[in-house]
Design an enzyme around this catalytic site. Structure first.
Site, PDB file in Angstrom:
ATOM      1  N   ASP A 174       0.861  -1.183   0.000  1.00  0.00           N
ATOM      2  CA  ASP A 174       0.000   0.000   0.000  1.00  0.00           C
ATOM      3  C   ASP A 174       0.895   1.230   0.000  1.00  0.00           C
ATOM      4  O   ASP A 174       1.721   1.406   0.890  1.00  0.00           O
ATOM      5  CB  ASP A 174      -0.907  -0.002   1.238  1.00  0.00           C
ATOM      6  CG  ASP A 174      -1.765   1.256   1.308  1.00  0.00           C
ATOM      7  OD1 ASP A 174      -2.641   1.404   0.442  1.00  0.00           O
ATOM      8  OD2 ASP A 174      -1.534   2.081   2.204  1.00  0.00           O
ATOM      9  N   GLU A 183      -2.076  -1.338  -5.905  1.00  0.00           N
ATOM     10  CA  GLU A 183      -3.300  -0.643  -6.268  1.00  0.00           C
ATOM     11  C   GLU A 183      -3.141   0.018  -7.629  1.00  0.00           C
ATOM     12  O   GLU A 183      -2.037   0.391  -8.003  1.00  0.00           O
ATOM     13  CB  GLU A 183      -3.503   0.463  -5.247  1.00  0.00           C
ATOM     14  CG  GLU A 183      -4.815   0.451  -4.544  1.00  0.00           C
ATOM     15  CD  GLU A 183      -4.751   1.429  -3.389  1.00  0.00           C
ATOM     16  OE1 GLU A 183      -5.767   2.058  -3.124  1.00  0.00           O
ATOM     17  OE2 GLU A 183      -3.689   1.559  -2.752  1.00  0.00           O
ATOM     18  N   CYS A 197     -12.682  -4.626   5.280  1.00  0.00           N
ATOM     19  CA  CYS A 197     -12.053  -5.302   6.421  1.00  0.00           C
ATOM     20  C   CYS A 197     -11.336  -6.544   5.896  1.00  0.00           C
ATOM     21  O   CYS A 197     -11.954  -7.397   5.260  1.00  0.00           O
ATOM     22  CB  CYS A 197     -13.111  -5.698   7.450  1.00  0.00           C
ATOM     23  SG  CYS A 197     -12.480  -6.816   8.722  1.00  0.00           S
ATOM     24  N   CYS A 231     -12.919  -9.948   7.712  1.00  0.00           N
ATOM     25  CA  CYS A 231     -14.216 -10.548   7.413  1.00  0.00           C
ATOM     26  C   CYS A 231     -14.768 -10.131   6.048  1.00  0.00           C
ATOM     27  O   CYS A 231     -15.763 -10.681   5.584  1.00  0.00           O
ATOM     28  CB  CYS A 231     -15.236 -10.217   8.508  1.00  0.00           C
ATOM     29  SG  CYS A 231     -15.789  -8.508   8.472  1.00  0.00           S
ATOM     30  N   CYS A 290     -13.597  -2.824  12.810  1.00  0.00           N
ATOM     31  CA  CYS A 290     -14.640  -3.326  11.925  1.00  0.00           C
ATOM     32  C   CYS A 290     -15.945  -3.475  12.712  1.00  0.00           C
ATOM     33  O   CYS A 290     -15.974  -4.122  13.758  1.00  0.00           O
ATOM     34  CB  CYS A 290     -14.224  -4.666  11.347  1.00  0.00           C
ATOM     35  SG  CYS A 290     -15.517  -5.428  10.350  1.00  0.00           S
ATOM     36  N   CYS A 312     -16.882  -7.642  12.624  1.00  0.00           N
ATOM     37  CA  CYS A 312     -16.093  -8.639  13.351  1.00  0.00           C
ATOM     38  C   CYS A 312     -15.288  -8.035  14.496  1.00  0.00           C
ATOM     39  O   CYS A 312     -14.710  -8.773  15.301  1.00  0.00           O
ATOM     40  CB  CYS A 312     -15.174  -9.408  12.408  1.00  0.00           C
ATOM     41  SG  CYS A 312     -13.800  -8.433  11.795  1.00  0.00           S
ATOM     42  N   ASP A 317      -3.305   1.448   6.756  1.00  0.00           N
ATOM     43  CA  ASP A 317      -2.404   1.073   5.663  1.00  0.00           C
ATOM     44  C   ASP A 317      -2.122  -0.429   5.630  1.00  0.00           C
ATOM     45  O   ASP A 317      -2.080  -1.042   4.560  1.00  0.00           O
ATOM     46  CB  ASP A 317      -1.091   1.864   5.758  1.00  0.00           C
ATOM     47  CG  ASP A 317      -1.324   3.365   5.650  1.00  0.00           C
ATOM     48  OD1 ASP A 317      -2.391   3.745   5.119  1.00  0.00           O
ATOM     49  OD2 ASP A 317      -0.468   4.139   6.102  1.00  0.00           O
TER      50      ASP A 317
HETATM   51 ZN   LIG Z   1     -14.426  -7.348   9.823  1.00  0.00          ZN
END
Ligand SMILES: [Zn+2]
Length: 412
Positions: free
Chosen positions: A199, A284, A337, A340, A356, A359, A366
């Protein structure tokens, strides 16, 4: 694969004078041919019998008149004007293909340069022989093996460099990445040890999915930037055309070159390190144009030159038989996330850490993005496993068609 290696030169005074003269001849020939091109093109519009301009014809025409009209051209290698006109031909090809604007006249002191074709010079260890000049010392030896195609001598601030382009026969001539292992041993690949997500950030130069400390941007930059600001302010106060202004301008150019060298060095070290350690690299596809509109981001993005990062990664990975997987532009690497797969609606840039809501895992912004990029790269490797047997001929860059649907988010 055509690679270029730019090496600093150590010319003596006579050699530096020759370089400046040859660059002047190249600039003159380029500008002469550009003016002629326009004139001959207009003439051919009015008279269908008149030939359309071409770089080959212009080279012949200049050769026919230079002894008479421009005898000072003969003081330097004949390659300087010839290659400049060939470069003009290339510039017109780029223009006709819609890749570039209409060629512009070259200005004195702006990227002064001249090019020599490979039958006209020789490289021996850390020196290069230029026609009509003799041997010039280079600061290092040529890094790549293969057929040398051309040499371009150019000035950056007060220093001279030579950029040698080399056609390397085997693109994967470097040892494979450390974590690559044997390709028949799929266990390593299955664990994903040879895959990394990178990243590129605003606060750090890069964050890897491995969880190691983020790689900071080049440090010297901030201190030098202050000096840069002071020097530019000083320059604007100097009287135009004065010797003091000229000196201040040279100091500023030198500082610009130094900052550029520091940045380039940091970027090369980073891309070499990543390609040395990992076989598959997920990055990316940044919408740089959109990000540049954000004024706060513009400085750091320009600094870190994402395009150059991607270009270096691609060729360095290819040299080791590795590959770069570029995420779809709309791949939400930051907002998703990595534990999850839940995607947030929004995530402002100022938020460096978030939990998150599904979860509960707390993410560093980053690192989470880097892990998502790694997972994206892993899944594209799995989906493209038919290619795995292709060995060295594997594509260096694979762009998965629709990443979002393919990615399955398994906790890492
Ligand atoms: Zn999550």
């Amino acid at each position: 694969m055509i690679l270029a290696h730019k090496i600093a030169l150590d010319p003596n005074n006579a050699q530096a004078t020759y370089f400046a003269r040859a660059a002047g001849v190249a600039r003159f020939a380029y500008n002469w041919a550009l003016a002629e091109w326009g004139r001959q093109y207009e003439a051919s519009k009015n008279n269908p019998a008149a030939p359309k301009p071409s770089q080959a014809a212009l080279r012949r025409q200049l050769n026919a008149i230079k002894r008479e009209q421009f005898p000072w051209m003969l003081e330097v290698t004949k390659n300087a004007p010839q290659m400049a006109i060939m470069q003009l031909g290339q510039a017109f090809q780029n223009f006709f293909a819609g890749r570039a604007k209409y060629p512009q006249f070259r200005k004195k002191g702006v990227h002064d340069r001249f090019t020599v074709s490979n039958d006209q010079f020789a490289v021996d260890g850390s020196r290069i022989r230029i026609p009509n000049l003799g041997w010039v010392r280079m600061r290092e030896t040529l890094r790549f093996t293969g057929k040398i195609m051309s040499a371009t001598v150019s000035r950056v601030a007060d220093r001279w460099f030579v950029s040698l382009t080399v056609d390397t026969p085997d693109t994967s001539h470097l040892p494979p990445a450390e974590n690559q292992g044997s390709r028949s041993d799929t266990s390593l690949s299955a664990q994903g040890k040879d895959v990394v997500g990178v990243d590129l950030g605003v606060s750090a130069l890069a964050t890897l999915s491995t969880g190691e400390p983020p790689i900071p941007g080049p440090k010297a930059h901030k201190a030098l930037l202050n000096r840069l600001r002071r020097l530019s302010r000083g320059l604007s106060r100097k009287v135009k055309g004065s010797a003091n202004r000229r000196k201040a301008k040279a100091r500023l150019a030198k500082l610009h070159a130094r900052i550029a060298a520091i940045r380039s060095d940091a970027l090369h070290k980073l891309t070499t390190d990543i390609t040395r350690r990992f076989h598959t690299i997920g990055i990316e596809d940044l919408n740089v144009r959109g990000m540049m509109r954000n004024r706060h981001l513009a400085r750091s993005i320009a600094d870190m030159s994402f395009f150059e990062f991607r270009r270096q990664l691609a060729y360095k990975a290819a040299m080791r038989g590795g590959r770069v997987v570029v995420a779809d532009r709309w791949f939400a690497s930051s907002k998703m996330c990595s534990a999850c797969g839940h995607a947030l609606e929004t995530l402002p840039l100022s938020v460096r850490e978030w939990a998150c809501p599904v979860c509960g895992v707390v993410h560093d912004r980053d690192v989470n993005a880097a892990i998502n990029l790694k997972n994206m790269a892993v899944s594209s490797t799995v989906s493209a496993c038919g290619e795995e047997g292709a060995g060295r001929a594997r594509k260096s860059a694979v762009k998965p068609a629709s990443v979002k649907q393919e990615v399955s988010f398994v906790p890492v």
